[in-house]
Design a protein around this motif. Structure first.
Motif, PDB file in Angstrom:
ATOM      1  N   LYS A 126     -18.312-109.612  32.433  1.00 18.58           N
ATOM      2  CA  LYS A 126     -19.388-108.860  33.079  1.00 18.58           C
ATOM      3  C   LYS A 126     -19.811-107.664  32.237  1.00 18.58           C
ATOM      4  N   GLN A 127     -18.918-107.177  31.351  1.00 14.15           N
ATOM      5  CA  GLN A 127     -19.253-106.049  30.489  1.00 14.15           C
ATOM      6  C   GLN A 127     -20.286-106.465  29.435  1.00 14.15           C
ATOM      7  N   ASN A 128     -20.100-107.652  28.899  1.00  8.75           N
ATOM      8  CA  ASN A 128     -21.013-108.190  27.892  1.00  8.75           C
ATOM      9  C   ASN A 128     -20.945-109.707  28.014  1.00  8.75           C
ATOM     10  N   ARG A 129     -21.901-110.272  28.720  1.00  8.57           N
ATOM     11  CA  ARG A 129     -21.845-111.700  29.046  1.00  8.57           C
ATOM     12  C   ARG A 129     -21.837-112.574  27.797  1.00  8.57           C
ATOM     13  N   HIS A 130     -22.687-112.270  26.824  1.00 13.31           N
ATOM     14  CA  HIS A 130     -22.764-113.097  25.621  1.00 13.31           C
ATOM     15  C   HIS A 130     -21.444-113.095  24.855  1.00 13.31           C
ATOM     16  N   CYS A 131     -20.916-111.902  24.573  1.00 13.96           N
ATOM     17  CA  CYS A 131     -19.666-111.805  23.818  1.00 13.96           C
ATOM     18  C   CYS A 131     -18.492-112.359  24.621  1.00 13.96           C
ATOM     19  N   GLY A 132     -18.464-112.067  25.915  1.00 14.43           N
ATOM     20  CA  GLY A 132     -17.355-112.525  26.756  1.00 14.43           C
ATOM     21  C   GLY A 132     -17.255-114.038  26.814  1.00 14.43           C
ATOM     22  N   SER A 161     -16.700-110.965  17.202  1.00 18.30           N
ATOM     23  CA  SER A 161     -17.045-109.710  16.529  1.00 18.30           C
ATOM     24  C   SER A 161     -18.188-109.905  15.543  1.00 18.30           C
ATOM     25  N   LEU A 162     -18.169-111.023  14.809  1.00 16.80           N
ATOM     26  CA  LEU A 162     -19.258-111.315  13.874  1.00 16.80           C
ATOM     27  C   LEU A 162     -20.584-111.457  14.615  1.00 16.80           C
ATOM     28  N   TYR A 163     -20.543-112.144  15.751  1.00 14.87           N
ATOM     29  CA  TYR A 163     -21.760-112.284  16.568  1.00 14.87           C
ATOM     30  C   TYR A 163     -22.244-110.912  17.039  1.00 14.87           C
ATOM     31  N   ALA A 164     -21.299-110.087  17.534  1.00 18.55           N
ATOM     32  CA  ALA A 164     -21.664-108.773  18.062  1.00 18.55           C
ATOM     33  C   ALA A 164     -22.296-107.889  16.984  1.00 18.55           C
ATOM     34  N   VAL A 165     -21.728-107.927  15.766  1.00 20.28           N
ATOM     35  CA  VAL A 165     -22.220-107.064  14.682  1.00 20.28           C
ATOM     36  C   VAL A 165     -23.530-107.595  14.097  1.00 20.28           C
ATOM     37  N   LEU A 166     -23.585-108.909  13.834  1.00 22.68           N
ATOM     38  CA  LEU A 166     -24.745-109.481  13.147  1.00 22.68           C
ATOM     39  C   LEU A 166     -25.938-109.710  14.073  1.00 22.68           C
ATOM     40  N   VAL A 167     -25.672-110.071  15.328  1.00 26.54           N
ATOM     41  CA  VAL A 167     -26.763-110.400  16.248  1.00 26.54           C
ATOM     42  C   VAL A 167     -27.102-109.221  17.162  1.00 26.54           C
ATOM     43  N   VAL A 291     -15.386-104.208  16.743  1.00 24.75           N
ATOM     44  CA  VAL A 291     -14.800-105.271  17.567  1.00 24.75           C
ATOM     45  C   VAL A 291     -14.958-104.907  19.038  1.00 24.75           C
ATOM     46  N   PRO A 292     -15.842-105.585  19.775  1.00 18.40           N
ATOM     47  CA  PRO A 292     -16.011-105.273  21.198  1.00 18.40           C
ATOM     48  C   PRO A 292     -14.772-105.644  21.993  1.00 18.40           C
ATOM     49  N   SER A 293     -14.485-104.861  23.013  1.00 23.50           N
ATOM     50  CA  SER A 293     -13.288-105.120  23.829  1.00 23.50           C
ATOM     51  C   SER A 293     -13.335-106.484  24.497  1.00 23.50           C
ATOM     52  N   THR A 294     -14.536-106.992  24.765  1.00 28.60           N
ATOM     53  CA  THR A 294     -14.658-108.299  25.411  1.00 28.60           C
ATOM     54  C   THR A 294     -14.251-109.449  24.485  1.00 28.60           C
ATOM     55  N   SER A 295     -14.060-109.175  23.203  1.00 29.58           N
ATOM     56  CA  SER A 295     -13.667-110.234  22.277  1.00 29.58           C
ATOM     57  C   SER A 295     -12.273-110.768  22.584  1.00 29.58           C
ATOM     58  N   ILE A 296     -11.478-110.028  23.343  1.00 31.97           N
ATOM     59  CA  ILE A 296     -10.120-110.454  23.675  1.00 31.97           C
ATOM     60  C   ILE A 296     -10.099-111.337  24.917  1.00 31.97           C
TER      61      ILE A 296
END
Length: 358
Positions: A126-132, A161-167, A291-296
């Motif tokens: 819910k914090q970041n739907r795409h990354c989560g 993390s790559l998606y979060a940084v690049l996109v 590195v977003p926290s939702t990556s875990i």
């Protein structure tokens, strides 16, 4: 050439711990004082010859983050939880507690923790739907293909993390107290919420120390099992006790691949020394900004739903106390490990007094 294998095993466990260290930073824990926990454990293991190292543990981090709403609450939970575990370790009562409760009730509690982790993973989306959801998808695919937790956490965290940084052009400035290379006292507080959290963390660590500690010992191939659970519990508690006052993250028992190295004691010490250096030099916060926290989330889902839950639920449901263990499981998943374990204990001993079967 044993030292090369020892070093490779140590580096592998360090790489496994880095994403969970990033999770610790996302919860507001300072990484600089946490380095002293690794240093203390390395010294103890060197003096005693223990093969069981400690490191960042997703279960304890997730539980602490769930039960405490800010750094002061979380640090207080760790402090008092460590105090409880230190008493248990120094008095040698860990095995007595397990014998009293039984493996079924302990299994029910651990299975409930598995559900808690899976639920937390879904909440994180819910914090970041795409990354989560990307993290969960990558973790599921990787685990199906490899059946390996190291690859699962590496692929899901790096890919997300790559998606979060690049996109999404993600770049988060971590709080100053997280990245500061100095010591800052966090004044503990105490209330019923903190007490319940500390007891819950202690209950989780009782189960983790027994299961993870003994599994690490088995990986050495030595008989009898070389892990001293009371020593492991005391070391982990001492490490958490000191750094919690400085806002540091909890470091707990893990299943460590260093146990399968040619020199498991040396490999474990190397792992903790390398991690301490990374934290002391401030390298982890530099990585954590990207590195977003939702990556875990994906790793937590696999860890809880696929690794922890099935094995412990099977142990809980096979035996004469299956009903009590089942209730323990459900209460743990809904409330917390302490309430679940307390409920199971009361049912185990009170129902027979009332003439009711368990």
């Amino acid at each position: 050439m044993h030292w090369i294998a020892d070093l490779l095993a140590a580096v592998g466990v360090v790489l496994n711990g880095i994403p969970q260290g990033i999770m610790a930073m996302a919860l507001g824990f300072a990484v600089f004082p946490t380095s002293f926990s690794f240093g203390l454990a390395a010294i103890v293991n060197g003096m005693t010859g223990s093969v069981a190292p400690i490191s960042f543990q997703a279960e304890s981090l997730a539980l602490t983050g769930h039960l405490g709403h800010n750094l002061r609450e979380r640090s207080s939970i760790i402090l008092f939880g460590a105090s409880i575990m230190l008493v248990i370790g120094l008095t040698g009562t860990l095995s007595k507690i397990v014998s009293l409760l039984g493996s079924q009730i302990m299994g029910g509690m651990m299975a409930g923790v598995g559900i808690m982790l899976a639920k937390l993973a879904l909440q994180m989306t819910k914090q970041n739907r795409h990354c989560g959801w990307l993290s969960i998808g990558l973790a599921i695919i990787t685990y199906i293909l490899t059946k390996d937790l190291v690859w699962t956490i590496a692929i899901s965290v790096i890919g997300t993390s790559l998606y979060a940084v690049l996109v999404e052009h993600y770049h988060e400035q971590l709080p100053a107290h997280v990245t500061a290379r100095k010591l800052q006292l966090v004044k503990p507080q105490f209330n019923l919420k903190i007490l319940r959290g500390a007891l819950s963390l202690a209950c989780l660590n009782i189960g983790a120390n027994i299961s993870y500690g003994l599994i690490t010992g088995q990986m050495t191939g030595l008989k009898p099992n070389p892990v001293n659970l009371n020593l492991l519990t005391s070391t982990q508690a001492l490490a958490d006790f000191g750094t919690s006052l400085l806002g540091g993250a909890p470091v707990e028992t893990i299943i460590s691949a260093t146990a399968s190295a040619p020199e498991p004691v040396i490999a474990g010490i190397l792992m903790m020394v390398i991690m301490a250096i990374i934290l002391l030099l401030g390298w982890l916060p530099k990585v954590g900004q990207y590195v977003p926290s939702t990556s875990i989330a994906g790793f937590l889902l696999i860890l809880g739903a696929v690794v922890i839950f099935p094995e412990n639920a099977t142990a809980a449901m096979h035996g004469p106390l299956s009903t009590v263990a089942g209730i323990t499981l459900v209460v743990t998943a809904i409330v917390d490990p302490f309430t679940g374990l307390l409920t199971g204990t009361l049912l185990k001993f009170v129902l027979p007094l009332l003439g009711l079967g368990v």
